[in-house]
Design an enzyme around this catalytic site. Structure first.
Site, PDB file in Angstrom:
ATOM      1  N   ARG A   1      50.830  33.761  37.563  1.00  0.00           N
ATOM      2  CA  ARG A   1      50.423  34.214  38.815  1.00  0.00           C
ATOM      3  C   ARG A   1      51.368  35.651  38.746  1.00  0.00           C
ATOM      4  O   ARG A   1      52.493  35.644  38.182  1.00  0.00           O
ATOM      5  CB  ARG A   1      50.711  33.527  40.102  1.00  0.00           C
ATOM      6  CG  ARG A   1      49.903  32.403  40.243  1.00  0.00           C
ATOM      7  CD  ARG A   1      50.186  31.547  41.606  1.00  0.00           C
ATOM      8  NE  ARG A   1      49.180  30.476  41.732  1.00  0.00           N
ATOM      9  CZ  ARG A   1      49.278  29.386  41.112  1.00  0.00           C
ATOM     10  NH1 ARG A   1      50.329  29.222  40.450  1.00  0.00           N
ATOM     11  NH2 ARG A   1      48.415  28.566  41.610  1.00  0.00           N
TER      12      ARG A   1
ATOM     13  N   GLU B   1      36.504  31.458  32.296  1.00  0.00           N
ATOM     14  CA  GLU B   1      35.661  31.059  33.545  1.00  0.00           C
ATOM     15  C   GLU B   1      34.542  32.102  33.860  1.00  0.00           C
ATOM     16  O   GLU B   1      34.723  33.380  33.371  1.00  0.00           O
ATOM     17  CB  GLU B   1      36.761  31.157  34.783  1.00  0.00           C
ATOM     18  CG  GLU B   1      37.322  32.349  34.984  1.00  0.00           C
ATOM     19  CD  GLU B   1      38.451  32.345  36.083  1.00  0.00           C
ATOM     20  OE1 GLU B   1      39.221  30.905  36.206  1.00  0.00           O
ATOM     21  OE2 GLU B   1      38.640  33.203  37.061  1.00  0.00           O
TER      22      GLU B   1
ATOM     23  N   GLN C   1      46.338  36.767  38.881  1.00  0.00           N
ATOM     24  CA  GLN C   1      46.616  35.498  37.968  1.00  0.00           C
ATOM     25  C   GLN C   1      45.930  35.951  36.363  1.00  0.00           C
ATOM     26  O   GLN C   1      45.077  36.664  36.517  1.00  0.00           O
ATOM     27  CB  GLN C   1      46.145  34.336  38.635  1.00  0.00           C
ATOM     28  CG  GLN C   1      44.618  34.270  38.853  1.00  0.00           C
ATOM     29  CD  GLN C   1      44.166  33.033  39.379  1.00  0.00           C
ATOM     30  OE1 GLN C   1      43.774  32.028  38.770  1.00  0.00           O
ATOM     31  NE2 GLN C   1      44.546  32.947  40.821  1.00  0.00           N
TER      32      GLN C   1
ATOM     33  N   HIS D   1      43.169  38.991  36.780  1.00  0.00           N
ATOM     34  CA  HIS D   1      42.321  38.988  37.703  1.00  0.00           C
ATOM     35  C   HIS D   1      42.568  38.244  39.139  1.00  0.00           C
ATOM     36  O   HIS D   1      43.633  37.741  39.237  1.00  0.00           O
ATOM     37  CB  HIS D   1      40.914  38.457  37.231  1.00  0.00           C
ATOM     38  CG  HIS D   1      41.147  37.062  37.113  1.00  0.00           C
ATOM     39  ND1 HIS D   1      41.817  36.359  36.130  1.00  0.00           N
ATOM     40  CD2 HIS D   1      40.417  35.581  37.792  1.00  0.00           C
ATOM     41  CE1 HIS D   1      41.822  34.868  36.012  1.00  0.00           C
ATOM     42  NE2 HIS D   1      41.417  34.825  37.288  1.00  0.00           N
TER      43      HIS D   1
ATOM     44  N   HIS E   1      45.070  33.296  33.048  1.00  0.00           N
ATOM     45  CA  HIS E   1      45.184  32.074  32.223  1.00  0.00           C
ATOM     46  C   HIS E   1      45.332  32.033  30.712  1.00  0.00           C
ATOM     47  O   HIS E   1      44.863  33.043  30.337  1.00  0.00           O
ATOM     48  CB  HIS E   1      43.396  31.266  32.502  1.00  0.00           C
ATOM     49  CG  HIS E   1      43.272  31.233  33.917  1.00  0.00           C
ATOM     50  ND1 HIS E   1      44.005  30.620  35.004  1.00  0.00           N
ATOM     51  CD2 HIS E   1      41.957  31.495  34.395  1.00  0.00           C
ATOM     52  CE1 HIS E   1      43.412  30.956  36.082  1.00  0.00           C
ATOM     53  NE2 HIS E   1      42.155  31.562  35.953  1.00  0.00           N
TER      54      HIS E   1
END
Length: 433
Positions: free
Chosen positions: A289, A129, A92, A270, A94
């Site tokens: 995804r 993240e 996936q 990642h 972001h």
């Protein structure tokens, strides 16, 4: 205020069946338990665990008195999680803030329901993240040098034949001869578009990889890194025709030891593969995804969002900012993460100096902004000595606190705790911690 919070682990298929139950001191449910969310994200807000009224969500608490409990009068910009990874998460990426805002607005404009399977953007926020390993963690993180991917693809092609072998040669050719810069980025873009484009050739290549790594008579040992080879065997059993297996060969494969971290900014492809970890991120649930999933995959939007440049080093080093206190601050305004390790002042356990290395009898942490804390081992006493009224809590393994902004807190006891708060570039952010 020191407020105990709790949540029910989210039961995603990739979760471990026992790791979160062990941490929380509960009985396994028999189902996979994947993520524990500790924050005010509307998708699954934590609830007040003690006090009146019990069960009130953290969103409700903050809205009841935003100046006292919120961040600059609003909700938390970060979300703290514990991940229990029993099987690979989806491959996936972001979006960054601009991409998320544009994508969210576009889907809102055409009326795609928020819960729809084909929805890409659930909110207009970015989602950087940071993950810190509690156990050994394996993960694909960012693009590695193309020459390394090309080497592995050709090695796999040599171990098979027929259409699958030709498809692997095609994949190796798509990696090009460029090793860096814009040529490499364009090669990766072309590779991803081909792999996810729906043609039969990438599927044949994935089947060929499975044949090459699973066949007992043909060994890839010595040709491909042993860790990557083991992961390919796992992936081709679980996802025998998933083009994400091909895409994974473009990515770094990391093995993090406990206490090591990885930071993934927006647009970095990642997938986390195994292990237990603490993760902090911007308060968003935007995910695009590329594989290892039964959920919606939008190849065109994915290719538009991904950063195709090489990621030199996904690992992110922490800094010891005080005895017993390590901080990971990637320079985003949404969050930073701290870990404290504590030992009692009258320790009579007989632990040696090596056991006590990196531990302190107590640490002080500034709380200009709210903190979310979880104890991952032992028991930690949390106190706000300068409070007008007594503020003290004894927090055991698996328990969590929401600490409102105010005077610094002091932590002592014997154990380990992780503390998330607002990032270093927030307006007037506290750097005294």
């Amino acid at each position: 205020m020191l407020i105990f919070i709790e949540n029910t682990p989210r039961a995603y298929a990739w979760g471990s069946r026992d790791a979160l139950a062990e941490l929380l001191g509960t009985h396994p449910t028999g189902e996979p338990q994947a993520e524990l969310w500790l924050g005010a994200h509307p998708g699954d807000p934590a609830t007040v665990a003690k006090g009146v009224p019990r069960g009130r969500t953290l969103i409700d608490l903050i809205e009841s008195d935003p100046e006292r409990y919120g961040v600059d009068g609003g909700q938390l910009p970060f979300l703290l999680k514990v991940l229990a990874i029993g099987a690979p998460l989806s491959l996936q990426v972001h979006p960054d803030r601009e991409q998320a805002a544009a994508g969210f607005a576009a889907e809102e404009a055409v009326g795609v329901p928020l819960g729809a399977r084909e929805r890409n953007y659930g909110d207009p926020n970015h989602k950087p993240e940071l993950l810190v390993a509690l156990s050994e963690v394996s993960a694909f993180c960012g693009f590695r040098p193309l020459a390394e991917a090309r080497h592995d693809l050709r090695a796999l092609a040599e171990l098979t034949g027929g259409p699958g072998g030709l498809a692997l040669e095609r994949a190796a050719d798509l990696c090009g001869t460029g090793s860096a810069g814009s040529a490499a980025a364009e090669a990766r873009r072309a590779f991803l578009a081909w792999a996810l484009g729906g043609d039969p050739e990438p599927v044949a290549a994935v089947r060929a990889i499975g044949a090459a790594v699973q066949a007992p008579a043909v060994s890839a040992e010595g040709r491909i890194d042993r860790h990557r080879l083991a992961v390919l065997r796992q992936l081709t059993v679980s996802y025998p025709e998933d083009p994400g297996v091909l895409v994974s060969l473009l990515l770094h494969l990391l093995r993090l030891e406990p206490g090591q971290a990885v930071y993934l900014g927006a647009q970095q492809l990642h997938a986390y593969l195994s292990g237990i970890a603490v993760e902090v991120m911007a308060a968003s649930d935007n995910v695009l995804r590329a594989g290892f999933t039964e959920k919606h995959v939008d190849p065109e939007e994915l290719v538009r969002v991904v950063d195709f440049s090489e990621l030199a080093e996904p690992r992110f080093a922490g800094s010891e900012i005080a005895p017993g206190l390590v901080e990971w601050a990637p320079g985003v305004p949404d969050f930073r993460l701290m870990r404290t390790r504590l030992r009692p002042s009258d320790d009579e356990s007989g632990a040696g100096e090596a056991e006590d290395s990196g531990r302190a009898e107590s640490v002080e942490i500034g709380a200009r902004y709210p903190l979310v804390l979880i104890v991952t081992s032992g028991r930690v006493r949390v106190e706000r000595p300068a409070a007008e009224f007594d503020e003290v809590a004894s927090v055991g393994r698996g328990q969590s606190l929401y600490v409102s902004a105010g005077a610094p807190i002091e932590l002592s006891g014997c154990g380990e705790a992780f503390i998330a708060t607002v990032g270093e570039n927030a307006p007037a952010a506290d750097r005294s911690a």
